[in-house]
Design an enzyme around this catalytic site. Sequence first.
Site, PDB file in Angstrom:
ATOM      1  N   ASP A  34     -38.311  33.245  55.741  1.00 23.29           N
ATOM      2  CA  ASP A  34     -37.154  33.590  56.368  1.00 23.29           C
ATOM      3  C   ASP A  34     -37.345  33.075  57.823  1.00 23.29           C
ATOM      4  O   ASP A  34     -36.569  32.945  58.607  1.00 23.29           O
ATOM      5  CB  ASP A  34     -36.641  34.705  56.239  1.00 23.29           C
ATOM      6  CG  ASP A  34     -36.090  35.337  54.983  1.00 23.29           C
ATOM      7  OD1 ASP A  34     -35.651  34.216  54.142  1.00 23.29           O
ATOM      8  OD2 ASP A  34     -36.372  36.618  54.721  1.00 23.29           O
ATOM      9  N   ARG A  56     -31.589  37.112  54.501  1.00 25.88           N
ATOM     10  CA  ARG A  56     -30.790  38.527  54.592  1.00 25.88           C
ATOM     11  C   ARG A  56     -30.177  38.691  56.177  1.00 25.88           C
ATOM     12  O   ARG A  56     -29.291  39.304  56.143  1.00 25.88           O
ATOM     13  CB  ARG A  56     -31.293  39.650  53.992  1.00 25.88           C
ATOM     14  CG  ARG A  56     -31.363  39.516  52.329  1.00 25.88           C
ATOM     15  CD  ARG A  56     -31.990  40.686  51.591  1.00 25.88           C
ATOM     16  NE  ARG A  56     -33.648  40.578  52.043  1.00 25.88           N
ATOM     17  CZ  ARG A  56     -34.234  41.546  51.775  1.00 25.88           C
ATOM     18  NH1 ARG A  56     -33.879  42.687  50.867  1.00 25.88           N
ATOM     19  NH2 ARG A  56     -35.569  41.413  52.113  1.00 25.88           N
ATOM     20  N   GLY A 115     -52.699   3.810  59.473  1.00 23.32           N
ATOM     21  CA  GLY A 115     -52.928   4.491  60.612  1.00 23.32           C
ATOM     22  C   GLY A 115     -53.354   3.352  61.576  1.00 23.32           C
ATOM     23  O   GLY A 115     -53.564   3.825  62.886  1.00 23.32           O
TER      24      GLY A 115
END
Length: 772
Positions: A156, A200, A565
């Site tokens: 989260d 949430r 690269g």
Amino acid sequence: MPDNKKFIENLSGTGKCIGVLTSGGDAQGVHSVVALVKRKMNSGYQGMVDGGDNIKEASWESVSSMLQVGGTVIGSARCKDFRTHEGRLRAALNLVQRGITNLCVIGGDGSLTGANLFREEWSGLLDELVQSGEISEEASQIHSALHIVGMVGSIDNDFCGTDMTIGTDSALHRIIEVVDAIMTTAQSHQRTFVLEVMGRHCGYLALVSALACGADWVLIPEMPPKDGWEEQMCNKLSENRADKKRLNIIIVAEGAIDQSNKPITTELIKDLVVRCLGFDTRVTILGHVQRGGTPSAFDRILASRMGVEAVLALLEASPGTPACVVSLCGNQAVRLPLMECVQMTQEVQKAMDEKRFEDAVRLRGRSFENNLNTYKLLSHRKIDSELPHSSFNVAVLNVGAPAAGMNAAVRSAVRVGITEGHTMFAVSDGFEGFCKGQIKEIKWGDVGGWTGQGGSLLGTKRTLPAKHIDKIAEQMRIHNINALLVIGGFEAYLGLMELQAARSKHAEFCVPMVMVPATVSNNIPGSDLSIGADTALNAITDTCDRIKQSASGTKRRVFIIETMGGYCGYLATVGALAAGADAAYIYEEPFDIRDLQSNVEHLTEKMKTSIQRGLVLRNENCSENYTTDFIYQLYSEEGKGVFDCRKNVLGHMQQGGAPSPFDRNFGTKIAAKAMQWISKKLKEFYRTGKEKLDVVWDCVKSELIFVRQKTYIFNTALKDETDFVHRIPKEQWWLRLRPLMKILAKYKTSYDVSDSGQLEHIVRLRPRDPSV
């Protein structure tokens, strides 16, 4: 060893016994920590309370091949017993019996609060154990201090004090994979999709995924929509449909609320859209799919860097050292007081409960606030009467090789420019197209849906402007270009230097010019990271995972993999760290035949254990003579009887594919900042009334990756920092990761701790009025 640096020996040989546990919900990427500790505790706090086989020594072999595994192999559980005094007493006994007084706790604010309480009670718990006769007085004195270091593992990203928590980037990958799949299947239908993502109490996943896919609307708990939002949302969906947009995306955090703290559900939104607009609407609830899957390259590297910082913090801890949490600030690991971060995290929820939503956003931190402001800037189109009228023309072009995320940067630049009142022009095929007059106005709707597109929709070429300087100046004059935004790699860097050098001959180039670095090679001086590098790293990591899996069940095998690269070893080094490679050969760290032989012998010894697979990465230009074929043949010959070899050249697959969530978000924010800088300079020019703005060009850098300032920085003095022959910066921050890569590959080496994190205090919410 340089005098100004401090080193420690291989972390596995420090002699301290360190325990690691995960608590709360699982998060991808936590396994990188376990390789650096000496005890692992299964099932989190519950395993610490139960003891027995739940606390085991972590051998090198037992943590091998963990990097690509999602979730947490050692298990995670919310423990009711640990919340009681009796449970913590049993946990203390189990730790003392195993000689553990250093704990690395990976979890959220609840888990870390429990760890701090355990630390505060530690001496009292030992006294009780002595009085009951379960431990001796001598054991109590030996284990008198418990040291706690926290790491935040949460998809989260709801913990204050860190820009990113372990697992968040991987969860964003799962969300964007679903959104991209929905968008490709919806091309033949006109539909509205409502997606619910986790969060949430925190809207980070919803907010950043909305940025990354260009969602029409997003709903998060920290910033509920104002009254009348239903009508505003429907109007916007209707306008987008009128602009021939076939798909509408609405992203909802599971904790989304309105101004009255009432939940806003996906079904409520679906019913609203169907009732008011009659649109065919579908609801998708992603649920726990966001927690699953293999960890992203970003999460593997973040967890590895945070893990070593946690171990260093424990090694340096003294009895008076407060419990700390290892955090990410920009591109730097920092240590913050654990309880300060926990208290601020709790203040966010308090502010939301009290409907102080603006305070809640600021308490989340500058990264969250910046994401929210950028989304508002790009998603809500102002009507013409609301736009400032600057009468400035700004051109955008891509230069160099394609890099995933370029299109997100162009979209952001165009929309921010229009919002600032400028007329935006798109240049096709870089400087080559510029001199041919391939320039046309680009409007708000023209860049819709660009964020998820790979490559360069504008077209890009490596051509430098010097040979066409007169024609480019003519096109600047014809189209009255007042500012230039170049998105690209080292050719863009050289190109703007050539334009700057031509200012004495052509007044047309005396305008603000900004470069946004975009190249998979990540070789732009002054910038720690370039757009496209994260996508390339994920391509390398995914390929390495598949290659290693292909050898499962076969005889012992070593894979030699060549990465792109140029002369810059970023992809090889960081890709090796993310994939768990045994070696990475790069130009910046010269090597010879003795080093190759040493690596072969090291792998041979490892192969005699239970380890079945080896992985070696080679940067494409690391050596003129030690080619990929040479290294492959050397390993094949020297490994006879122990292992065989395979080689793989990844090539241009590292440049292709849909951009990662990080590159979409990074490109969006960095281009927005660049356009705002241009707009600021143009307004200064307008106020002063100068015929032309006499400024030098600048190279923009991002707060997510710039080490020293931890913020967006505009820099002009970069020539001295550049190795023009090899097209690389003279100093590169990621070289400090190479010892960590070697340590994780079981080499005995020293680790530079002079740049390790220092204990800092979290910056709390400042009042708006300075006098308060």
